[in-house]
Design an enzyme around this catalytic site. Structure first.
Site, PDB file in Angstrom:
ATOM      1  N   SER A 102       0.832  -1.201   0.000  1.00 29.37           N
ATOM      2  CA  SER A 102       0.000   0.000   0.000  1.00 29.37           C
ATOM      3  C   SER A 102       0.864   1.246   0.000  1.00 29.37           C
ATOM      4  O   SER A 102       1.975   1.252   0.561  1.00 29.37           O
ATOM      5  CB  SER A 102      -0.863  -0.018   1.260  1.00 29.37           C
ATOM      6  OG  SER A 102      -1.425   1.247   1.490  1.00 29.37           O
ATOM      7  N   TYR A 130      -2.283  -1.089  10.886  1.00 31.36           N
ATOM      8  CA  TYR A 130      -2.485  -1.627   9.531  1.00 31.36           C
ATOM      9  C   TYR A 130      -1.279  -1.299   8.658  1.00 31.36           C
ATOM     10  O   TYR A 130      -0.702  -2.180   8.008  1.00 31.36           O
ATOM     11  CB  TYR A 130      -3.775  -1.069   8.901  1.00 31.36           C
ATOM     12  CG  TYR A 130      -3.844  -1.311   7.407  1.00 31.36           C
ATOM     13  CD1 TYR A 130      -4.099  -2.582   6.908  1.00 31.36           C
ATOM     14  CD2 TYR A 130      -3.594  -0.276   6.494  1.00 31.36           C
ATOM     15  CE1 TYR A 130      -4.121  -2.820   5.538  1.00 31.36           C
ATOM     16  CE2 TYR A 130      -3.624  -0.497   5.130  1.00 31.36           C
ATOM     17  CZ  TYR A 130      -3.891  -1.770   4.649  1.00 31.36           C
ATOM     18  OH  TYR A 130      -3.897  -2.007   3.299  1.00 31.36           O
ATOM     19  N   LYS A 167       1.941  -3.689   6.760  1.00 34.76           N
ATOM     20  CA  LYS A 167       2.425  -3.655   5.363  1.00 34.76           C
ATOM     21  C   LYS A 167       3.943  -3.453   5.324  1.00 34.76           C
ATOM     22  O   LYS A 167       4.661  -4.097   4.563  1.00 34.76           O
ATOM     23  CB  LYS A 167       1.730  -2.541   4.571  1.00 34.76           C
ATOM     24  CG  LYS A 167       0.242  -2.777   4.331  1.00 34.76           C
ATOM     25  CD  LYS A 167      -0.010  -3.969   3.429  1.00 34.76           C
ATOM     26  CE  LYS A 167      -1.479  -4.274   3.281  1.00 34.76           C
ATOM     27  NZ  LYS A 167      -1.783  -5.597   2.751  1.00 34.76           N
TER      28      LYS A 167
HETATM   29  P1  NAD Z   1     -10.819  -7.455   0.925  1.00 34.10           P
HETATM   30  O1  NAD Z   1     -11.059  -7.480   2.397  1.00 34.10           O
HETATM   31  O2  NAD Z   1     -11.976  -7.252   0.027  1.00 34.10           O
HETATM   32  O3  NAD Z   1     -10.049  -8.797   0.480  1.00 34.10           O
HETATM   33  C1  NAD Z   1      -9.185  -9.511   1.331  1.00 34.10           C
HETATM   34  C2  NAD Z   1      -9.643 -10.955   1.312  1.00 34.10           C
HETATM   35  O4  NAD Z   1      -8.778 -11.729   2.149  1.00 34.10           O
HETATM   36  C3  NAD Z   1     -11.069 -11.140   1.851  1.00 34.10           C
HETATM   37  O5  NAD Z   1     -11.806 -11.908   0.930  1.00 34.10           O
HETATM   38  C4  NAD Z   1     -10.875 -11.877   3.174  1.00 34.10           C
HETATM   39  O6  NAD Z   1     -11.962 -12.737   3.459  1.00 34.10           O
HETATM   40  C5  NAD Z   1      -9.568 -12.613   2.912  1.00 34.10           C
HETATM   41  N1  NAD Z   1      -8.815 -12.965   4.116  1.00 34.10           N
HETATM   42  C6  NAD Z   1      -8.376 -12.140   5.106  1.00 34.10           C
HETATM   43  N2  NAD Z   1      -7.701 -12.840   6.035  1.00 34.10           N
HETATM   44  C7  NAD Z   1      -7.696 -14.133   5.636  1.00 34.10           C
HETATM   45  C8  NAD Z   1      -7.162 -15.334   6.179  1.00 34.10           C
HETATM   46  N3  NAD Z   1      -6.514 -15.354   7.343  1.00 34.10           N
HETATM   47  N4  NAD Z   1      -7.350 -16.484   5.488  1.00 34.10           N
HETATM   48  C9  NAD Z   1      -8.026 -16.495   4.317  1.00 34.10           C
HETATM   49  N5  NAD Z   1      -8.547 -15.390   3.747  1.00 34.10           N
HETATM   50  C10 NAD Z   1      -8.388 -14.224   4.408  1.00 34.10           C
HETATM   51  O7  NAD Z   1      -9.707  -6.338   0.664  1.00 34.10           O
HETATM   52  P2  NAD Z   1      -9.186  -5.737  -0.725  1.00 34.10           P
HETATM   53  O8  NAD Z   1      -9.627  -4.319  -0.792  1.00 34.10           O
HETATM   54  O9  NAD Z   1      -9.485  -6.645  -1.840  1.00 34.10           O
HETATM   55  O10 NAD Z   1      -7.627  -5.708  -0.432  1.00 34.10           O
HETATM   56  C11 NAD Z   1      -6.776  -6.775  -0.812  1.00 34.10           C
HETATM   57  C12 NAD Z   1      -5.383  -6.492  -0.292  1.00 34.10           C
HETATM   58  O11 NAD Z   1      -4.931  -5.231  -0.798  1.00 34.10           O
HETATM   59  C13 NAD Z   1      -5.294  -6.381   1.241  1.00 34.10           C
HETATM   60  O12 NAD Z   1      -4.096  -6.979   1.665  1.00 34.10           O
HETATM   61  C14 NAD Z   1      -5.256  -4.896   1.483  1.00 34.10           C
HETATM   62  O13 NAD Z   1      -4.586  -4.561   2.676  1.00 34.10           O
HETATM   63  C15 NAD Z   1      -4.485  -4.414   0.261  1.00 34.10           C
HETATM   64  N6  NAD Z   1      -4.774  -3.008  -0.062  1.00 34.10           N
HETATM   65  C16 NAD Z   1      -6.067  -2.607  -0.229  1.00 34.10           C
HETATM   66  C17 NAD Z   1      -6.349  -1.276  -0.486  1.00 34.10           C
HETATM   67  C18 NAD Z   1      -7.778  -0.807  -0.627  1.00 34.10           C
HETATM   68  O14 NAD Z   1      -8.013   0.401  -0.510  1.00 34.10           O
HETATM   69  N7  NAD Z   1      -8.749  -1.653  -0.881  1.00 34.10           N
HETATM   70  C19 NAD Z   1      -5.287  -0.341  -0.599  1.00 34.10           C
HETATM   71  C20 NAD Z   1      -3.977  -0.797  -0.446  1.00 34.10           C
HETATM   72  C21 NAD Z   1      -3.717  -2.139  -0.179  1.00 34.10           C
END
Ligand code: NAD
Ligand code: UDP
Length: 339
Positions: free
Chosen positions: A125, A150, A154
């Site tokens: 991120s 959080y 990262k």
């Molecule tokens: P999201 O919550 O929609 O997707 C994450 C998925 O991981 C979910 O389906 C959740 O059920 C699954 N998950 C979490 N812990 C788990 C575990 N222990 N075992 C199995 N599954 C697990 O989030 P997203 O927006 O799709 O983000 C995906 C990644 O990108 C994350 O790591 C997030 O930190 C990173 N990210 C997101 C953003 C944003 O704004 N959406 C920005 C920067 C980075």
């Protein structure tokens, strides 16, 4: 070529990436515990692509169960999306965040090592640039000081992956630093489905527009920015997903660690988001100005040159596209995947 394992592949970004990978001809396996998603999201991936997807419901922290996925499938690369991502919740429940985000990473690395998988792409991120670095952010800047657990997860996971790479010359690591993903699949069948009250701007705007919430509070209007509200680098989730396809192509021909910003390079203010959403969709978004939200930086945006130069990737969609697709998803699925 083996399969691409999408850890957390039922989530918002993982689901859109699954669609783009399947459409580009890759075979994928999804592993998710649905802690922040639902099996319906996988059904929609299959509906959009017309392909069936091997899916495992399990907690990635459970290394023994995860091993079965590596045993049963010929995995050639992992994309690690699985993480908890709510900034405010991470302040209230830091241990849960460190446990989940770090342990999923270690569990994946252990299985990869045991089954001879050498390629991993990680969802990092822009938050790792911290408070010190000036915008626009470039990849060679040092990671900064984060304002919440959080963000620190990262930073730590990037460090863990770098250390793993130093110890294993075969390993190829791609760290993708996302900026602010918004929007939804143009079909209106997939999008962001936050549980409870949304923390992020665009889901909140959409839920106000659809009448689920009364009004948006814009956090602060006294920042040192052109209109006094914060500016962010919003990126369409389909552009972001296509960036992962390019990263998969890249990760196979490479060794060591490579970092890429995935953003547009152009910042927009909160007020510009609200105005554009109202204009392109012809719906009002009632809003008021409130206090600053603790921890928010005035500006965050990418220098996106490296991804273009090295991966041949750049964003194609406009802010109007992002607002239109977010609204199309919200109005067709007012309660997300729980129809
Ligand atoms: P999201 O919550 O929609 O997707 C994450 C998925 O991981 C979910 O389906 C959740 O059920 C699954 N998950 C979490 N812990 C788990 C575990 N222990 N075992 C199995 N599954 C697990 O989030 P997203 O927006 O799709 O983000 C995906 C990644 O990108 C994350 O790591 C997030 O930190 C990173 N990210 C997101 C953003 C944003 O704004 N959406 C920005 C920067 C980075
Ligand atoms: N924001 C806002 N009201 C909200 C949610 C967010 O004004 O209800 C602002 C927030 O202050 C930030 C921008 O919208 O300037 C993007 O916030 P978000 O939480 O979506 O992403 P962040 O950049 O903080 O990760």
């Amino acid at each position: 070529m083996g399969k691409i394992l999408l850890a957390g592949g039922a989530g918002y970004i993982g689901g859109h990436t699954a669609v783009e990978l399947l459409e580009a001809g890759y075979d994928v396996v999804i592993v998710d515990n649905y802690s922040n998603s639902s099996p319906e999201a996988v059904r929609r991936i299959e509906e959009i692509t017309g392909k069936s997807v091997t899916t495992y419901e399990l907690d990635i922290k459970d290394t023994d169960k995860l091993e079965n996925v590596f045993k049963d499938n010929d995995i050639s690369a992992v994309i690690h999306f699985a993480g908890l991502k709510a900034v405010g919740e991470s302040v209230a429940k830091p241990v849960m965040y460190y446990r989940n985000n770090i342990d999923t990473t270690l569990s994946l690395l252990e299985c990869m090592s045991k089954y001879g998988v050498h390629n991993i792409i990680f969802s990092s991120s822009a938050t790792v640039y911290g408070e010190e670095n000036p915008v626009p952010y470039t990849e060679e800047m040092k990671r900064g000081t984060c304002t919440n657990p959080y963000g620190w997860t990262k930073v730590m996971m990037e460090q863990i992956l770098e250390d793993a790479s130093k110890a294993d010359a075969e390993l190829s690591v791609v760290l993708l630093r996302y900026f602010n993903p918004i929007g939804a699949h143009p079909s209106g069948r997939m999008g962001e489905d936050p549980q409870g009250i949304p923390n992020n701007l665009m889901p909140y705007v959409s839920q106000v527009a659809v009448g689920r919430r009364e009004k948006l509070t814009i956090f602060g209007k006294d920042y040192d920015t052109p209109d006094g509200t914060c500016r962010r680098d919003y990126i369409h989730v389909v552009d972001l997903a296509k960036g992962h396809v390019k990263a998969v192509d890249y990760v196979f021909g490479h060794k060591g660690v490579e970092v890429f910003n995935l953003g547009t390079g152009t910042p927009y203010s909160v007020t510009e988001i609200v105005d554009t959403f109202e204009k392109v969709n012809g719906v009002p978004v009632p809003h008021v100005y409130g206090e600053r939200r603790p921890g928010d930086l005035p500006e965050s945006y990418a220098n996106a040159d490296k991804a273009l130069r090295v991966l041949g990737w750049k964003t194609e969609k406009t802010l109007a596209d992002m607002c239109r697709d977010s609204w199309n998803w919200q109005k067709n699925n007012p309660n997300g995947y729980n129809k």
